[in-house]
Structure formats: C-alpha cells, structure tokens
Design an enzyme around this catalytic site. Structure first.
Site, short mmCIF file in Angstrom:
data_model
loop_
_atom_site.label_atom_id
_atom_site.label_comp_id
_atom_site.label_asym_id
_atom_site.label_seq_id
_atom_site.Cartn_x
_atom_site.Cartn_y
_atom_site.Cartn_z
N TRP A 115 -2.59 -15.01 -14.15
CA TRP A 115 -2.34 -13.55 -14.11
C TRP A 115 -1.02 -13.37 -14.85
O TRP A 115 0.02 -13.84 -14.40
CB TRP A 115 -2.24 -13.10 -12.65
CG TRP A 115 -2.13 -11.63 -12.45
CD1 TRP A 115 -3.15 -10.74 -12.41
CD2 TRP A 115 -0.93 -10.88 -12.24
NE1 TRP A 115 -2.65 -9.47 -12.19
CE2 TRP A 115 -1.29 -9.53 -12.07
CE3 TRP A 115 0.43 -11.22 -12.16
CZ2 TRP A 115 -0.37 -8.52 -11.84
CZ3 TRP A 115 1.36 -10.21 -11.94
CH2 TRP A 115 0.95 -8.88 -11.78
N ASN A 149 1.95 -21.94 -10.83
CA ASN A 149 1.98 -20.60 -10.22
C ASN A 149 3.44 -20.28 -9.92
O ASN A 149 4.17 -21.16 -9.45
CB ASN A 149 1.22 -20.58 -8.89
CG ASN A 149 -0.28 -20.66 -9.07
OD1 ASN A 149 -0.77 -20.66 -10.20
ND2 ASN A 149 -0.99 -20.74 -7.96
N GLY A 150 3.81 -19.02 -10.09
CA GLY A 150 5.19 -18.63 -9.76
C GLY A 150 5.94 -18.21 -11.01
O GLY A 150 5.33 -18.01 -12.08
N CYS A 172 -2.23 -15.95 -9.94
CA CYS A 172 -2.61 -17.26 -10.46
C CYS A 172 -3.19 -18.16 -9.38
O CYS A 172 -2.82 -18.08 -8.22
CB CYS A 172 -1.39 -17.95 -11.05
SG CYS A 172 -0.56 -16.99 -12.30
N GLU A 232 -5.81 2.54 -7.18
CA GLU A 232 -5.94 1.15 -7.61
C GLU A 232 -7.33 0.79 -8.10
O GLU A 232 -7.46 -0.10 -8.93
CB GLU A 232 -5.44 0.17 -6.54
CG GLU A 232 -6.25 0.09 -5.29
CD GLU A 232 -5.68 -0.92 -4.29
OE1 GLU A 232 -5.06 -1.90 -4.70
OE2 GLU A 232 -5.88 -0.70 -3.08
N LYS A 242 -5.69 3.81 -2.46
CA LYS A 242 -7.04 3.31 -2.71
C LYS A 242 -7.63 3.94 -3.97
O LYS A 242 -8.22 3.26 -4.80
CB LYS A 242 -7.98 3.61 -1.53
CG LYS A 242 -7.79 2.81 -0.27
CD LYS A 242 -8.20 1.36 -0.35
CE LYS A 242 -7.04 0.51 -0.79
NZ LYS A 242 -6.21 -0.07 0.23
N HIS A 269 7.89 21.78 -0.91
CA HIS A 269 9.21 21.48 -1.51
C HIS A 269 9.07 21.01 -2.96
O HIS A 269 9.97 20.36 -3.48
CB HIS A 269 9.94 20.45 -0.66
CG HIS A 269 10.23 20.93 0.73
ND1 HIS A 269 11.18 21.89 1.00
CD2 HIS A 269 9.65 20.63 1.92
CE1 HIS A 269 11.19 22.14 2.30
NE2 HIS A 269 10.27 21.39 2.87
N LYS A 322 -4.96 -10.04 -6.00
CA LYS A 322 -5.18 -9.91 -4.56
C LYS A 322 -3.91 -10.26 -3.78
O LYS A 322 -3.54 -9.56 -2.87
CB LYS A 322 -6.35 -10.79 -4.13
CG LYS A 322 -6.66 -10.74 -2.64
CD LYS A 322 -7.12 -9.35 -2.21
CE LYS A 322 -7.36 -9.23 -0.72
NZ LYS A 322 -7.36 -7.82 -0.27
N ARG A 333 -8.57 -13.54 -6.47
CA ARG A 333 -7.13 -13.31 -6.44
C ARG A 333 -6.66 -12.48 -7.63
O ARG A 333 -5.54 -11.98 -7.62
CB ARG A 333 -6.40 -14.66 -6.47
CG ARG A 333 -6.69 -15.51 -5.25
CD ARG A 333 -6.19 -16.91 -5.47
NE ARG A 333 -4.77 -16.95 -5.64
CZ ARG A 333 -3.90 -17.31 -4.71
NH1 ARG A 333 -4.34 -17.67 -3.53
NH2 ARG A 333 -2.62 -17.32 -4.94
N GLU A 376 -2.32 5.86 2.12
CA GLU A 376 -3.31 4.80 1.92
C GLU A 376 -4.51 5.34 1.12
O GLU A 376 -5.02 4.67 0.22
CB GLU A 376 -3.74 4.25 3.28
CG GLU A 376 -4.83 3.19 3.26
CD GLU A 376 -4.48 1.92 2.49
OE1 GLU A 376 -3.33 1.76 2.05
OE2 GLU A 376 -5.38 1.09 2.30
#
Ligand code: M6R
Length: 623
Positions: free
Chosen positions: A74, A100-101, A2, A503, A500, A519, A618, A27, A496
């Site tokens: 968001w 926000n929050g 947000c 996402e 990538k 394993h 973000k 964001r 990583e």
C-alpha cells in the site's frame, strides 16, 4: 495496508505465498510481488495492481523453490508501480526483503548508502533496508562480529541485526538471500509478525489470516525481536542478540468466517450478520439469573475501575466514533468524566493523565499504529490501559493491561460495520459494569440489561428495510454533497453515517451536531442537498425537529432515521427509515444500520468495489 507472507518448508513456496497474499487482500494494497530462491537463484516477480495481475506474471514461471517471501504493498513512499512493489533486492541482487512500516531516516541512509556505492532502483524507503543488510553482509570488518568460522547463516543474521539497529521508524520485515538458501529471517518493530510453526514447514506472516490454513501454532514476535528460521528449526533473539524464550500460542482464527456465505460482498455479509455478531458479543456477558454484567477480561481490575476518577479514550475512524458514544455513556451511566481523543493527536499534545485515570483504546484490527502509539503514551504516563479490540492476539490486545474482545468475528470489508456495533455494545456493558459498582441501582441495571438483550432482534427488523434504502440510494446517488445531522448519542452516528458514505461511495459528506448547522453549514442547503437527520425519539427529539424544520424551510431533501410509529417526522421528511424503540443510550446500535445500508447501496449503484475502496487500507499500520 501492506502484508507479508514468507515460507520455508518442504513444499513449493510459490502457491503457498500467492494463497497467503490472497488472505491478506482485504487489508488493502495496490501492488504485489514475491521472491523465491529457485535452484540457488533469487527469482523476483512483481506487479502493480491486483494479485490476479501478479498471478498472470507468474503463470509463465515454473518456480520450484521451497523458500520465498511475498508482499502486498500500500503505497507510502513512491507511486504504486511495479518498480516500487516489494520484494526489494540489494544492489548485488542476492538479498531480498519485504517490509511493512515506514523508515523515517531513509533519506539520510539512502544518501550514505549511495556514497558507499549502492545503487537504488525504486523510490521506496524499504529499499534502504536491503542495501543496509547487504553492506553489513559483505563488509569484512563487520563480518568479524559474526566471529571466525561462523557460517553464512550467522553472517546474514548479524547483517540483519546491524541493519535494523540503524533504522528509525517501524518495520515488519522478512529477508532471504540466494547465498544462504535455507534461511529465512523475520523481525519486527511496531508492525506485526507471526511465525506459524507447521509440520516440517514455517509460514511467517504479518497477519494470522495467512497462516491458519497451514497451522494454528504460532509465535508472535515482540518489538525488536527477530526469528531465524532454518530447515532444522528456529531461534528467536532480540536485535541486540539476546536470546528470547519464544512462547508458542494457539491462533484463534476460523477460516469459515472468511467465506462470503452467498453475499456479493464482505460488507453486505458483515452488515447483515449483525444480529448474530451482536448476540455473540453479548453472549455470556449479561447474566440473567444474577442480573449482572460479567466481563471476565477486566474482572481482576474491578477495584481500579470503581476508583477511577476519569476515563480517557483513544481510537481512529469508526472506532473513534464508537469512543465518542462511549464518552456519553461513561458520563451518563457511570457519572465518570470521560474524554475521547483522536489517537493520532493524543501523543502530540502533552496529554495530562491524572492519577486514577483509566485509558481505553478501541480498535477493530488491534494494529492501528496511531492507536498503539496512544496506548504506549498513556501507559508511560501512568494510566491503566484497557483495550476494546476485535482481533484476538493483535498487538494492541497484547500491550494493554486488560481488555474486552468484541467477539464479532473477522471483519474483512474495509468499511467497518459489525465492529462498530460490537464496540458500542462493549462500551455500554463496560459503562454499566462500572456504574453498578458506583451508583446505579440493581433495578436500573436490569432495565438496561433487558433492553440490551433485545438489540440483536431489533437490528433484524431494521435490516428488513434494505430494499427501500436501496431505492432511496438510487434516487440520490448522484448528489455529490450530503449532510448528516444528529444530537446527543446521535451525533457520533451522524459522523459515522457520513464516513461510511465518503469512504465507499466517494461522495462528499459531513457529519455535524444538528444544532451546529445554523452556525455555518446551513448556507449549503439547497433543494439539491440530501440532509440525513438521525432523529429517533429521545430527550433531544423536539430540538432536532426544530432543525428539521429549518432545513425544510430552505428546501433541502430530508431523509430521516426515526423511531417506528413516529408520524410527526413523516410530515417533514421526504424519506423515513425506522428503528424500533429502545433506551436512548442504546439507540446508536440501531440507528447506524440504515446508514451502513445507505452507503453500501449508493457505492454499488455508483459502481465501486465496496470491499476495497480506493486508497484505503483495512488496518492503518503507518502514522
Ligand atoms: O482497526 P481500527 O478499528 O483501529 O481502525 C480504525 C480506522 O482506521 C477504521 O475504523 C476506519 O476508519 C474504517 N475504514 C472506517 O470504516
């Protein structure tokens, strides 16, 4: 996640709010809205979807007002619908808030507010804030607290303060009321709020990006602080009504760096600018003449760092992967026990912080709530806390005891790329800084410094393979399951690479230590499955080649990231991306580059919006 923008000044609020929202688009959000006090009336316009959808709704509305609040949402509580989009009004329709929050006790509060006659229109937790403020604002007994003869401004301020005291959880809020048409109130707890001080105008936002076009003078609100902005000025107080001496700071943020510079996406720009961003990150920190690592931000703590018995690290996502490389670096170079934690888990496991523990938090945005909470937990338990942060002036940067900025410029693409290589460079420099003061010889330090200096130009040569990586992505983009394998320093890179791909391409990918494959995951290998080996020449190379052979024997598709000139791996791999030779500890800064490009090309071929992947934000400012 947000975003908030609010405006009070002598210009029309609407275009400034919309432009501010666009600055916050990166964001991540799924709906947007604004409220403007126009000729004494609250005008509310909201829309699910993009800011362009909000603009279409606004096209018909001639809003003249010069006071307003705006928000990108968001979704957390309730779907991404117009009804759930902010701003939210109280049940009288005269008070509007953006938030926000997360309000953790919203369900209890909502029940109580309903029993008091309030009505609700959304599924959000935020709407309770509007109604709580309203309850206090219109409650005659509460208004006594504002004192007789006090104006509506004080009455609104008091109502906001009283309401905030009822909330559990986190908030950054902005509030306006049509009954008090020249007052804007903002407050924060755990969610950033910056008050931009312009010429005859104020722009309050959750992110400096929405402010810098108008002013570079700003006040960063602290937790449990509020600002009351009027046409005559502003006052900062705590939610307990104690005065706060506001510190005006210069925002360091260059709008030029927010341009796409001819690239189709921020992610592409940020991948390709890594030779420069890495050079910026190293600049002034590797002193050629004296052969020293110079880290101004932590210089005053060098004694504590040398004395440290243990390094703790906490971070999330990509920053956590950098932290894992950091764990290896501190142990290898500085001979210091080190352990990286998921920031989201750290405070829930009664962590032991021994004496002389140095705790490092890593965050691109400096606003990730879990990382912030880990920082606070470590501090409370007595650790010295250092920050490795990109965003200057962010909450994490401000709450650490000292820190090192990445200096890689704003990262806009949701998928973190240049911040990762910057984090690796800073961790390497920090490990060398401590190592030289503990046991590393000057000669060895200079050996590392020389190799580090070459990294930016070496990244350039890796980037030249973009077209080939695009072809490989084209060949395999329809495969829905991938494995990424690596050992030692390449294990975090494998993680990583998988993150990538997940996402932005929405392909299922798993990163594993290469030896773990046998394993269990080896059962997955078929001629359909691409397996990416991150296998540069290293102390583990022969072992990794053993794993390559195991996959080959089972018909898997092998894509390798290997050192230039390694002909052996070409006999096994279907495709090879090469990286120049460097020291093992520095290899992740090179080996991650082809994986960033692979994810980028795969996502584009699959038709995704790489800068705004679905469901992602973000900076993750909720738990
Ligand atoms: O801003 P931070 O570095 O604290 O963010 C941490 C993660 O949310 C972030 O790295 C996330 O995993 C990225 N989307 C990865 O590309």
């Amino acid at each position: 996640m947000c975003g908030i923008v609010a405006y009070l000044g002598d210009k029309k609020a609407k275009p400034i709010l919309v432009e501010g929202l666009k600055r916050l688009e990166y964001r991540g959000y799924d709906s947007a809205g604004l409220a403007v006090i126009d000729h004494g009336r609250l005008q509310l316009v909201r829309s699910a979807g993009r800011i362009s959808d909000l603009e279409s709704c606004l096209a018909e509305q001639e809003l003249e007002g010069s006071l307003g609040i705006a928000h990108t949402r968001w979704a957390t509580h309730g779907a991404a619908t117009t009804e759930n989009a902010h701003p939210h009004l109280d049940h009288t329709g005269k008070i509007a808030i953006v938030h926000n929050g997360i309000i953790e006790n919203f369900a209890t509060l909502k029940k109580w507010l309903i029993s008091k006659g309030c009505t609700f229109r959304s599924e959000t937790d935020s709407e309770v804030i509007a109604n709580l403020i309203s309850l206090f604002y219109y409650d005659e007994s509460q208004s006594d607290q504002a004192g007789p003869d006090r104006g509506l401004e004080i009455r609104l301020e008091t109502a906001v303060r009283l309401a905030l005291r009822e909330l559990d959880g986190t908030y950054g809020i902005a509030v306006v009321s049509s009954e008090v048409p020249d007052v804007l109130i903002a407050a924060r707890r755990g969610s950033p709020m910056v008050v931009g001080l312009g010429d005859g105008e104020f722009i309050v936002a959750s992110d400096a990006a929405a402010i810098v076009k108008h002013t570079t003078q700003a006040i960063y609100l602290g937790d449990n602080e509020m600002v009351v902005v009027t046409r005559d000025g502003y006052r900062t107080i705590t939610i307990e009504n104690d005065p706060v001496a506001a510190k005006i700071e210069q925002i360091e943020y260059s709008l030029d760096r927010l341009e796409l510079d001819g690239y189709a996406h921020y992610m592409a720009k940020e991948i390709f600018e890594q030779p420069q961003t890495l050079a910026d990150c190293l600049k002034g920190r590797l002193d050629q003449t004296s052969g020293q690592v110079v880290l101004g931000g932590i210089a005053s703590l060098s004694r504590e760092l040398v004395r440290a018995h243990r390094i703790g690290i906490a971070a999330c996502g990509t920053a956590w992967h950098a932290g894992l490389v950091g764990e290896y670096l501190f142990e290898q170079l500085a001979q210091l026990p080190a352990e990286v934690d998921y920031a989201s888990e750290f405070r829930y496991r009664n962590p032991i912080i021994e004496q002389d523990t140095v705790f490092i938090v890593i965050s691109q945005s400096g606003e990730t709530l879990d990382t912030l909470a880990a920082l606070q937990e470590a501090k409370e338990r007595g650790a010295l806390v250092l920050g490795i942060v990109n965003s200057v002036g962010s909450t994490i940067a401000r709450q650490t005891d000292a820190g090192i900025y990445l200096h890689v410029g704003p990262e806009i693409g949701v998928a973190s790329t240049k911040a990762f290589t910057g984090q690796l460079a800073v961790l390497t420099m920090l490990a060398l800084y401590i190592a030289r003061r503990r046991r590393m010889s000057q000669q060895m330090l200079e050996h590392y410094i020389r190799a580090l200096r070459r990294i930016p130009e070496q990244i350039s040569t890796v980037l030249e393979q973009s077209e080939y990586i695009h072809q490989v992505a084209q060949e395999y983009h329809q495969r829905e399951n991938w494995l990424f394998l690596g050992r030692g320093y390449q294990f975090p890179v494998a993680l990583e690479g998988a993150l990538k791909l997940k996402e932005i391409s929405y392909i299922h990918a798993e990163g594993l230590p290469a030896a773990e494959m046998k394993h269990g995951p080896i059962a997955l290998i078929t001629p359909e499955m691409p397996v990416v080996f991150v296998a540069p020449k290293s102390s583990q190379y022969d072992k990794v080649m053993g794993n390559v052979e195991e996959v080959k024997a089972r018909g898997g598709i092998i894509i390798a990231v290997a050192t230039e000139g390694d002909e052996t791996i070409r006999d096994y791999a279907d495709h090879v991306f090469t990286v120049p030779d460097t020291l093992e500890e520095l290899q992740p800064m090179l080996t991650v580059i082809p994986l960033q490009l692979l994810a980028y090309h795969a996502a584009l071929i699959r038709g995704h919006d790489v800068d705004k992947p679905r469901n992602l934000a973000k900076s993750v400012t909720v738990e």
